[in-house]
Design an enzyme around this catalytic site. Structure first.
Site, PDB file in Angstrom:
ATOM      1  CG  HIS A  41       0.018 -29.821  28.718  1.00  0.00           C
ATOM      2  ND1 HIS A  41       1.377 -29.981  28.615  1.00  0.00           N
ATOM      3  CD2 HIS A  41      -0.243 -28.621  28.141  1.00  0.00           C
ATOM      4  CE1 HIS A  41       1.906 -28.927  28.007  1.00  0.00           C
ATOM      5  NE2 HIS A  41       0.934 -28.101  27.709  1.00  0.00           N
ATOM      6  CG  HIS A  77      -2.149 -24.436  25.820  1.00  0.00           C
ATOM      7  ND1 HIS A  77      -1.336 -23.579  26.531  1.00  0.00           N
ATOM      8  CD2 HIS A  77      -1.415 -25.543  25.587  1.00  0.00           C
ATOM      9  CE1 HIS A  77      -0.149 -24.148  26.704  1.00  0.00           C
ATOM     10  NE2 HIS A  77      -0.168 -25.337  26.145  1.00  0.00           N
ATOM     11  CG  LEU A  78      -8.981 -25.052  28.382  1.00  0.00           C
ATOM     12  CD1 LEU A  78      -9.979 -25.377  29.480  1.00  0.00           C
ATOM     13  CD2 LEU A  78      -9.282 -25.879  27.134  1.00  0.00           C
ATOM     14  CG  HIS A  90       8.154 -26.029  26.985  1.00  0.00           C
ATOM     15  ND1 HIS A  90       7.073 -25.866  26.167  1.00  0.00           N
ATOM     16  CD2 HIS A  90       9.207 -26.242  26.157  1.00  0.00           C
ATOM     17  CE1 HIS A  90       7.451 -25.971  24.902  1.00  0.00           C
ATOM     18  NE2 HIS A  90       8.742 -26.198  24.866  1.00  0.00           N
ATOM     19  CG  ASP A 106       0.952 -29.072  24.292  1.00  0.00           C
ATOM     20  OD1 ASP A 106       0.415 -28.047  24.775  1.00  0.00           O
ATOM     21  OD2 ASP A 106       2.089 -29.063  23.795  1.00  0.00           O
ATOM     22  CG  HIS A 166      -2.574 -21.208  17.536  1.00  0.00           C
ATOM     23  ND1 HIS A 166      -2.148 -20.281  18.459  1.00  0.00           N
ATOM     24  CD2 HIS A 166      -1.785 -22.296  17.718  1.00  0.00           C
ATOM     25  CE1 HIS A 166      -1.141 -20.779  19.158  1.00  0.00           C
ATOM     26  NE2 HIS A 166      -0.908 -22.015  18.733  1.00  0.00           N
ATOM     27  N   GLY A 215       1.352 -25.366  17.651  1.00  0.00           N
ATOM     28  CA  GLY A 215       0.210 -25.932  18.392  1.00  0.00           C
ATOM     29  C   GLY A 215      -0.937 -26.360  17.514  1.00  0.00           C
TER      30      GLY A 215
HETATM   31 ZN   LIG Z   1       1.542 -26.564  26.359  1.00  0.00          ZN
END
Ligand SMILES: [Zn+2]
Length: 438
Positions: free
Chosen positions: A58, A60-61, A177, A315, A319, A334
């Protein structure tokens, strides 16, 4: 025997246990021998531990479309610095990853970069809108390993049920989620004593538990109907992402004991931080689901130990600095964490709490691989040489400005950690060597 790389004097630890010291000879992408040999590259691993490479289910790229936050190049460079050889990327990008073409393009680009291997997750529903299912078979054929609307919650129970049936038919995992949107409302942190004191909108832990309860009933319905066809024994069909509450864990434990094909993950922040950190009003601690209480942390730790929690998922959610410096209400949820996840949990769990090392390694390696249907990587002759060499003795503070991730901030900045990865190999190729970046 002749090979390409010889790692001398390494202490071997994998998910099965500790296996003493060895000279590991690597060639043709595999471990050729555990008793030395000749090689063109020799690495001295005295005082270091060799383990299978970590697998993140998990992250986020942010590619395509949000490259200002992160892209495949920075994200996968960050991953290998964290000891990861494999990363599952989440599909809540711009556009959403809901077509075979985008899955293929991501895989091809990642292969060209030659860092960690990328396994894209694709959206469960078109545009992640929760209405029309995406094409599970085509996505699978293109290389997607799971379906998820992560970032959004699946409000329509019927769509989720049908999605699970299709996913079962095509050997895919559905990852959710799990937060009830109505109960969560506009919560920006855990609802409890701290949120009341600060006067900030809270997100109750019951929003997670309520949604997990619903999703488990949907899974039960799917398993008792025709949707169960094609499900391999031991495989999970429903995966609950980033578990954060004691109550949610209790529900999952019961479901697993009843034999339902469900799995879950926990993130490093939910094991090391609590809502007390929000007293600072610093949005660096703003994550979804939110940081909970110490009682939740203790429960999650137990779940990780007894296997009720299958694996660690970072996760990793970068940002821009500007976005993260907004106030608590407006800053996005995040944090970036893929580079510190292993040293953080090694230091805090193994070092300070006596958590068994092979168990923690299992949750970073075999655990995530198993639930996605990948074979385990073990330190045996003939085993795949996708490995990480890390230093239990080397102490160093978290310095976000040195991150390969584009997000150069961290809730753990200044924490002194041990266990930093120094070499990462994917199929016998060195994809990270500490000196190149320091
Ligand atoms: Zn996520």
């Amino acid at each position: 025997m002749k090979g390409e790389i010889l790692i001398k004097n390494a202490k071997l630890v994998d998910g099965r246990g500790e296996h003493g010291q060895a000279d590991v000879l690597i060639g043709e992408g595999r471990i050729l021998s555990l008793s030395g040999g000749e090689a063109s590259t020799v690495l001295d691993a005295t005082g270091k531990v060799l383990s299978p490479g970590f697998f993140d289910p998990h992250a986020h790229l942010r590619e395509p479309g949000q490259e200002v936050k992160e892209d495949l190049q920075s994200g996968l460079a960050a991953a290998v610095r964290g000891g990861y050889t494999d990363v599952v990327s989440m599909p809540n990008t711009t556009p959403v990853v809901d077509s075979a073409e985008i899955v293929r393009a991501l895989k091809e680009k990642a292969a060209r970069l030659g860092r960690a291997r990328l396994h894209p997750a694709a959206a469960l529903t078109q545009g992640q809108e929760g209405k029309v299912l995406s094409e599970a078979r085509l996505l699978r054929e293109a290389g997607a390993v799971m379906l998820t609307d992560d970032g959004r919650t699946n409000e329509d129970a019927g769509v989720l049920a049908q999605g699970l049936q299709y996913a079962a038919s095509w050997g895919l995992l559905v990852s959710v989620h799990a937060e009830d949107a109505g109960l969560r409302r506009g919560g920006v942190m855990n609802e409890g004593a701290v949120s009341f004191r600060l006067g900030l909108p809270g997100n109750t832990g019951y929003a997670e538990a309520a949604r997990i309860a619903r999703d488990l009933e949907i899974l039960r319905y799917v398993m008792e109907g025709p949707g169960a066809r094609g499900l391999q024994p031991g495989r999970s069909l429903l995966h609950i992402q980033h578990l954060s509450t004691r109550r949610g864990l209790e529900l999952l434990r019961q479901a697993k004991q009843a034999g339902l094909p469900v799995s879950t993950e926990v993130g490093p922040h939910h094991l090391t931080l609590t809502d007390e950190h929000l007293e600072s009003l610093n949005p660096i601690y703003k994550v979804a689901p939110p940081l909970r209480t110490q009682a939740d942390v203790e429960a999650l730790m137990e779940g990780l130990l007894d296997g009720s929690i299958d694996c660690i998922g970072t996760d990793h959610a970068p940002h821009t600095q500007d976005e993260k410096e907004l106030d608590m209400l407006r800053a996005p949820f995040g944090i970036p964490n893929i580079e510190v996840c292993w040293p953080l949990l090694y230091t805090e769990l193994v070092g300070k709490r006596g958590f068994p090392l092979p168990t923690l390694i299992e949750r970073f390696t075999d655990g995530p691989r198993r639930l996605l249907g990948f074979s385990p990587v073990h330190l045996i002759e003939g085993g795949e040489a996708s490995l990480v060499l890390w230093s239990p003795g080397e102490e160093r503070p978290v310095e976000p400005h040195t991150f390969a991730s584009k997000a150069k901030y961290s809730p753990w900045a200044g924490w002194v950690l041990r266990g930093w990865p120094s070499v990462t190999l994917v199929e016998g190729c060195i994809v990270y060597l500490q000196q190149e970046n320091r």
